[in-house]
Scaffold this active site. Structure first.
Site, PDB file in Angstrom:
ATOM      1  N   HIS A  67      33.793  46.905  31.600  1.00 54.70           N
ATOM      2  CA  HIS A  67      33.261  47.804  30.565  1.00 54.70           C
ATOM      3  C   HIS A  67      32.098  48.606  31.123  1.00 54.70           C
ATOM      4  O   HIS A  67      31.708  48.443  32.289  1.00 54.70           O
ATOM      5  CB  HIS A  67      32.855  47.041  29.300  1.00 54.70           C
ATOM      6  CG  HIS A  67      31.758  46.031  29.498  1.00 54.70           C
ATOM      7  ND1 HIS A  67      31.944  44.839  30.161  1.00 54.70           N
ATOM      8  CD2 HIS A  67      30.451  46.036  29.109  1.00 54.70           C
ATOM      9  CE1 HIS A  67      30.813  44.149  30.172  1.00 54.70           C
ATOM     10  NE2 HIS A  67      29.893  44.860  29.549  1.00 54.70           N
ATOM     11  N   HIS A  72      27.401  45.846  34.597  1.00 53.58           N
ATOM     12  CA  HIS A  72      28.781  45.644  35.056  1.00 53.58           C
ATOM     13  C   HIS A  72      29.311  46.826  35.865  1.00 53.58           C
ATOM     14  O   HIS A  72      30.307  46.674  36.578  1.00 53.58           O
ATOM     15  CB  HIS A  72      29.701  45.388  33.856  1.00 53.58           C
ATOM     16  CG  HIS A  72      29.426  44.086  33.171  1.00 53.58           C
ATOM     17  ND1 HIS A  72      30.184  42.951  33.366  1.00 53.58           N
ATOM     18  CD2 HIS A  72      28.436  43.732  32.298  1.00 53.58           C
ATOM     19  CE1 HIS A  72      29.693  41.957  32.640  1.00 53.58           C
ATOM     20  NE2 HIS A  72      28.630  42.409  31.985  1.00 53.58           N
ATOM     21  N   ASP A 177      32.445  40.583  29.565  1.00 54.01           N
ATOM     22  CA  ASP A 177      31.786  40.211  28.311  1.00 54.01           C
ATOM     23  C   ASP A 177      32.781  40.376  27.169  1.00 54.01           C
ATOM     24  O   ASP A 177      33.556  41.338  27.140  1.00 54.01           O
ATOM     25  CB  ASP A 177      30.568  41.104  28.058  1.00 54.01           C
ATOM     26  CG  ASP A 177      29.497  40.911  29.130  1.00 54.01           C
ATOM     27  OD1 ASP A 177      29.582  39.919  29.872  1.00 54.01           O
ATOM     28  OD2 ASP A 177      28.591  41.766  29.222  1.00 54.01           O
ATOM     29  N   GLU A 202      32.241  34.636  30.937  1.00 55.04           N
ATOM     30  CA  GLU A 202      30.804  34.802  30.703  1.00 55.04           C
ATOM     31  C   GLU A 202      30.291  33.624  29.879  1.00 55.04           C
ATOM     32  O   GLU A 202      31.043  32.960  29.152  1.00 55.04           O
ATOM     33  CB  GLU A 202      30.540  36.117  29.972  1.00 55.04           C
ATOM     34  CG  GLU A 202      31.072  36.186  28.550  1.00 55.04           C
ATOM     35  CD  GLU A 202      30.022  36.678  27.549  1.00 55.04           C
ATOM     36  OE1 GLU A 202      28.883  36.172  27.580  1.00 55.04           O
ATOM     37  OE2 GLU A 202      30.357  37.549  26.737  1.00 55.04           O
ATOM     38  N   HIS A 414      27.361  34.824  34.309  1.00 58.70           N
ATOM     39  CA  HIS A 414      26.678  35.630  33.286  1.00 58.70           C
ATOM     40  C   HIS A 414      26.005  34.738  32.240  1.00 58.70           C
ATOM     41  O   HIS A 414      26.251  34.845  31.042  1.00 58.70           O
ATOM     42  CB  HIS A 414      27.694  36.566  32.617  1.00 58.70           C
ATOM     43  CG  HIS A 414      27.089  37.774  31.955  1.00 58.70           C
ATOM     44  ND1 HIS A 414      26.402  37.713  30.777  1.00 58.70           N
ATOM     45  CD2 HIS A 414      27.084  39.077  32.304  1.00 58.70           C
ATOM     46  CE1 HIS A 414      26.008  38.921  30.422  1.00 58.70           C
ATOM     47  NE2 HIS A 414      26.405  39.779  31.343  1.00 58.70           N
TER      48      HIS A 414
END
Length: 676
Positions: A67, A72, A177, A202, A414
Site C-alpha cells: 500500500h 511501506h 497492514d 503485521e 511491524h
C-alpha cells in the site's frame, strides 16, 4: 527445500517495512519503506544485504508493494533510481495512483520546507512509477515460469492488499497492514483459505483488543465537541490518505445532525486530490459507501473546507486535519507549536505513532515541555486525547487470520518486541503453529514443500494395477461375539435379532440359525484385502524429463541384475518322543511336524497368512523347512538337551522382513511343541 526470510525493516519495530523472501529459488522483496523516526542511515533498509555486489536486478525476481504509506513505499524511488533496480514492481491500481502523491508530498516537506538533503527527486518518483505493473484483486500474475502472485483485499487504506506467492508447491502470504473489521469508508480484509507454508503478518497491535467501534466514535465526537464548544481549536494530526477520510465522514455526519457551524479544515491540497481518487475508486471502498454512491458520494464533505496558513492564529474555534500523522515534521508540527501552549485547545491522536516522533511522546504520557531540538522547546498546556482509530487490526484479528489460514509457520513483523513475544507465545500455545519474531537484518529459514512433475513408464503403471493381496485370519467366534454386542448396543446387527422375533419368518430364521451354527466348525476365517502400493523409482537425468520407472527397468537401464539379501538360521525344536514316529517314513514325519508348526504359528500369528506347501512353510518372505543335513552351515548350535524329542528346522528371510522373522523364531524357541 527452505523458505528464507531476510527482514530488512519492521523487525521488532514499526517502520521501513521490507522483507526479502527466497522461496524455492525465487527472491521477492515485499515492501520498500522508510522509517519516519530517523533521518540518518537507519531511515532506509540496508539493501547491501540483498547483494554485496549491488546487482539487484539479478538477485530479485520482483518487488511487491502492499500500500501507499511511506513506511511501506517511501524507499522505493531511492531503491530504483539511486540503487539501480530495474525489475518488475507490483502494486494495486489505487496504490499506483496514490503513491506518487504521498512520495512527492514527503519530498516537498523534507527538502523544500526543512532544507534536508534530497534523497530522491520528483523525476525519480515519476521514473520509478513507470516500472510499476498494476494488479487487480484476485488476479493471478505469472511473474515468470515458476513464480505466481495474487492480491487480496486488506482494508487498512484504499488499495491496500495482502499478497500470495507460490513457487511449485511452496506457498506463502505477506499481509502488509490490514484490518479485520470494516469501518465507515473501507471493508474488512478478505482472503481465500489456502494451504500455506508461511504467513508473514503485521503485529502493530499484538496485545490490544479494541472495544466497540461505536463507543470509540462517541468518545472522539464528545471530546471534539466539548473543545470547540469552549472556544478551543482541535488539531487532528493524520496522514492525508486513510484516517483523514474516515474521520471526515464521521465529523461531517455529526456536524449535519447537530447543525454545527464551526469550520472543519483540511491543511493541504493533497487531501483534496486524495478525495478525488476516492471518488474515482469507489469500488475499493466499503459496502455502505458503494450502496449510497448513486444518491450521495460519501467523500463530498459539506462541512469541510481548505485551510490557509494565514488562519493559524485566527480567533475562534475550529477543527483542523494536518499532516503528517505522527507530528514528525511538516504542517502538523508547525500548528502544534502554535496551539500547544493553550489549555483551551485539544490535540487528538487517532492512530499509531512511531518511537522518536512527537506524537509518540504525547501518547507516552502528557509532557509539559518537549524539546524539538537544542534551540527549540515547546510548552505543552493543551489537552491530549488518544483514540484507537488506527486502521490496523487488533490482537483478536491477527489470531483470527492465523487460525483461518492455518499456515505451517508464522513470522511476525511491524510490531514492538515485547508485544510480539506475547503474541508469538499465544500463536504457538493456542494454535500449535511455530512462530518467529526476527529482528532487523536477521534471517529465518523454514522448510517448504517441493513438487516435481514426472512421467510414468508403462511398466510402472502396470505394476501398480497388479493385485497386492494381504491375508488376515479372524476367529469366527469373535465375529459372532461382535455381532451379539452390536445387537445389544443397537448396532446394525440388532436387525437380525428383531427379525427373529417376527413369527412370520420363524422357519426362515431357523434355517439361518442352522447355517450360522454349522459355520462354527469351519475354524478361522480368512479375510483378503488388496493393498496396492505404488512403489517406483524417480529417475532424473540431465537433459531428460523426470520419470518414474519400475525397479526392473532401472536394473536394465544400469545393466545390473536384481540382488536380494537373505538371512538364514537353523535351530532345534522339540516334537515329543521321536520313537513314536519311527514307524513312519521320513516324508510322513516331516509332513506331520510341518503341520504341527503351521498350526502353532497360525494360532500365534493371527494377523499373518501361514501357508503350508508340504515341503516347507511360508509367511511372507519367511520360509521354514525341516533340516535333514547332519552339518548345516546355518545351525546356531549342535547341542541338544533331549535328542529323542528334537529335530532341526531351517529358515530364511529377506532383510525387509527381519522383524517378522525374529518374531517367529522367538515363538518357536519359547514354546515346547511336544504337547501339540
Amino acid at each position: 527445500m527452505t523458505i528464507d526470510c531476510l527482514v530488512l525493516g519492521a523487525g521488532q519495530e514499526v517502520g521501513k517495512s521490507c522483507v526479502v523472501v527466497t522461496i524455492n529459488g525465487k527472491r521477492i522483496m515485499f515492501d520498500c519503506g522508510m522509517h519516519m523516526g530517523y533521518l540518518d542511515h537507519r531511515r532506509y533498509p540496508d539493501f547491501s544485504r540483498i547483494s554485496a555486489s549491488r546487482d539487484y536486478n539479478t538477485v530479485l525476481s520482483c518487488v511487491i508493494i502492499t500500500h501507499f504509506h511511506l513506511d511501506h513505499i517511501g524507499a522505493l524511488p531511492y531503491f530504483t533510481e539511486v540503487c539501480g533496480y530495474n525489475g518488475p514492481i507490483y502494486m494495486t491500481f489505487p496504490t499506483m495512483a496514490l503513491a506518487p502523491l504521498m512520495l512527492e508530498d514527503y519530498r516537498k516537506v523534507m527538502v523544500d520546507r526543512r532544507g534536508e538533503a534530497e534523497q530522491f527527486s520528483n523525476d525519480h518518483i515519476m521514473e520509478c512509477m513507470k516500472k510499476v505493473i498494476p494488479v487487480d484483486l484476485k488476479q493471478t500474475i505469472q511473474v515468470d515460469e515458476d513464480l505466481q502472485i495474487r492480491a487480496y483485499y486488506a482494508g487498512h487504506v484504499l488499495g491496500a492488499a495482502m499478497f500470495y506467492a507460490k513457487v511449485g508447491d511452496a506457498a506463502m502470504v505477506y499481509t502488509g497492514d490490514y484490518n479485520m473489521t470494516p469501518d465507515r469508508h473501507l471493508g474488512a480484509a478478505q482472503i481465500d483459505r489456502m494451504q500455506l507454508d508461511l504467513l508473514i503478518t503485521e503485529s502493530t497491535y499484538a496485545t490490544t483488543i479494541r472495544d466497540s467501534k461505536y463507543g470509540r466514535e462517541r468518545e472522539f465526537l464528545k471530546a471534539v465537541h466539548n473543545c470547540v464548544a469552549s472556544g478551543g481549536k482541535v488539531l487532528i494530526p493524520t496522514f492525508a490518505l486513510g484516517r483523514a477520510q474516515e474521520l471526515c465522514i464521521l465529523l461531517d455526519d455529526y456536524w449535519e445532525r447537530m447543525n454545527l457551524k464551526i469550520p472543519i479544515y483540511f491543511s493541504a491540497g493533497l487531501t483534496v486530490q486524495a478525495n478525488m481518487y476516492y471518488k474515482m475508486l469507489i469500488s475499493w471502498t466499503s459496502q455502505k459507501v458503494k450502496e449510497t454512491y448513486t444518491t450521495r458520494n460519501a467523500f463530498d464533505f459539506k462541512n469541510v473546507q481548505k485551510f490557509d496558513r494565514s488562519m493559524i492564529d485566527a480567533p475562534g474555534p475550529c477543527v483542523l486535519f494536518a499532516t503528517p500523522g505522527m507530528i514528525s515534521g511538516g504542517f502538523s508540527l508547525e500548528v502544534f507549536k502554535r496551539w500547544a501552549p493553550s489549555k483551551l485547545n485539544l490535540i487528538t491522536l487517532p492512530g499509531y505513532c512511531v518511537a522518536g516522533t512527537i506524537g509518540h511522546k504525547l501518547m507516552s504520557g502528557k509532557p509539559t515541555k518537549i524539546d524539538l531540538d537544542k534551540d527549540t522547546q515547546i510548552d505543552v498546556q493543551c489537552q491530549i486525547h488518544q483514540l484507537a482509530f488506527s486502521p490496523h487490526t487488533d490482537s483478536k484479528g491477527i489470531m483470527d487470520l492465523v487460525k483461518f489460514l492455518s499456515p505451517k509457520h508464522v513470522i511476525l513483523v511491524h510490531g514492538e518486541k515485547p508485544k510480539m513475544v506475547t503474541l508469538k507465545e499465544r500463536i504457538h500455545s493456542e494454535l500449535g503453529i511455530p512462530c518467529h519474531d526476527p529482528a532487523n537484518n536477521e534471517t529465518v529459514s523454514i522448510s517448504s514443500t517441493l513438487s516435481i512433475k514426472a512421467e510414468s513408464s508403462s511398466t510402472f503403471i502396470q505394476s501398480c494395477s497388479t493385485p497386492n493381496f494381504k491375508f488376515l485370519k479372524r476367529n469366527l467366534n469373535d465375529k459372532i461375539n461382535s455381532k451379539e454386542l452390536s445387537s445389544k448396543e443397537g448396532g446394525t446387527s440388532s436387525m437380525f435379532t428383531r427379525r427373529r422375533s417376527n413369527p412370520h419368518v420363524k422357519h426362515l430364521n431357523r434355517n439361518l440359525d442352522e447355517k450360522f451354527d454349522s459355520s462354527l466348525s469351519c475354524g478361522p476365517e480368512l479375510e483378503v484385502s488388496d493393498d496396492r502400493v505404488n512403489e517406483g523409482i524417480l529417475v532424473m537425468e540431465k537433459g531428460k524429463k523426470t520419470k518414474v520407472v519400475h525397479q526392473d527397468e532401472l536394473l536394465l537401464l544400469l545393466g545390473e541384475q536384481e540382488h536380494e539379501v537373505r538371512f538364514a538360521n537353523c535351530s532345534p525344536i522339540y516334537f515329543g518322543s521321536l520313537d513314536d514316529t519311527h514307524v513312519m517314513d521320513c516324508i510322513s514325519r516331516k509332513s506331520l511336524w510341518l503341520s504341527q508348526l503351521s498350526s502353532k504359528l497360525s494360532s500365534e500369528l493371527s494377523d499373518r497368512n501361514v501357508q503350508n506347501f508340504g515341503e516347507y512353510l511360508q509367511v511372507e518372505s519367511f520360509t521354514l523347512s525341516i533340516c535333514s543335513k547332519e552339518s548345516c552351515p546355518y545351525r546356531t548350535t549342535n547341542r541338544i538337551e533331549n535328542e529323542s524329542a528334537a529335530a532341526f528346522y531351517c529358515c530364511s528371510w529377506l532383510v525387509t522382513d527381519e522383524v517378522l522373522a525374529w518374531q517367529i523364531i522367538s515363538i518357536l524357541e519359547k514354546h515346547d511343541l511336544s504337547s501339540t
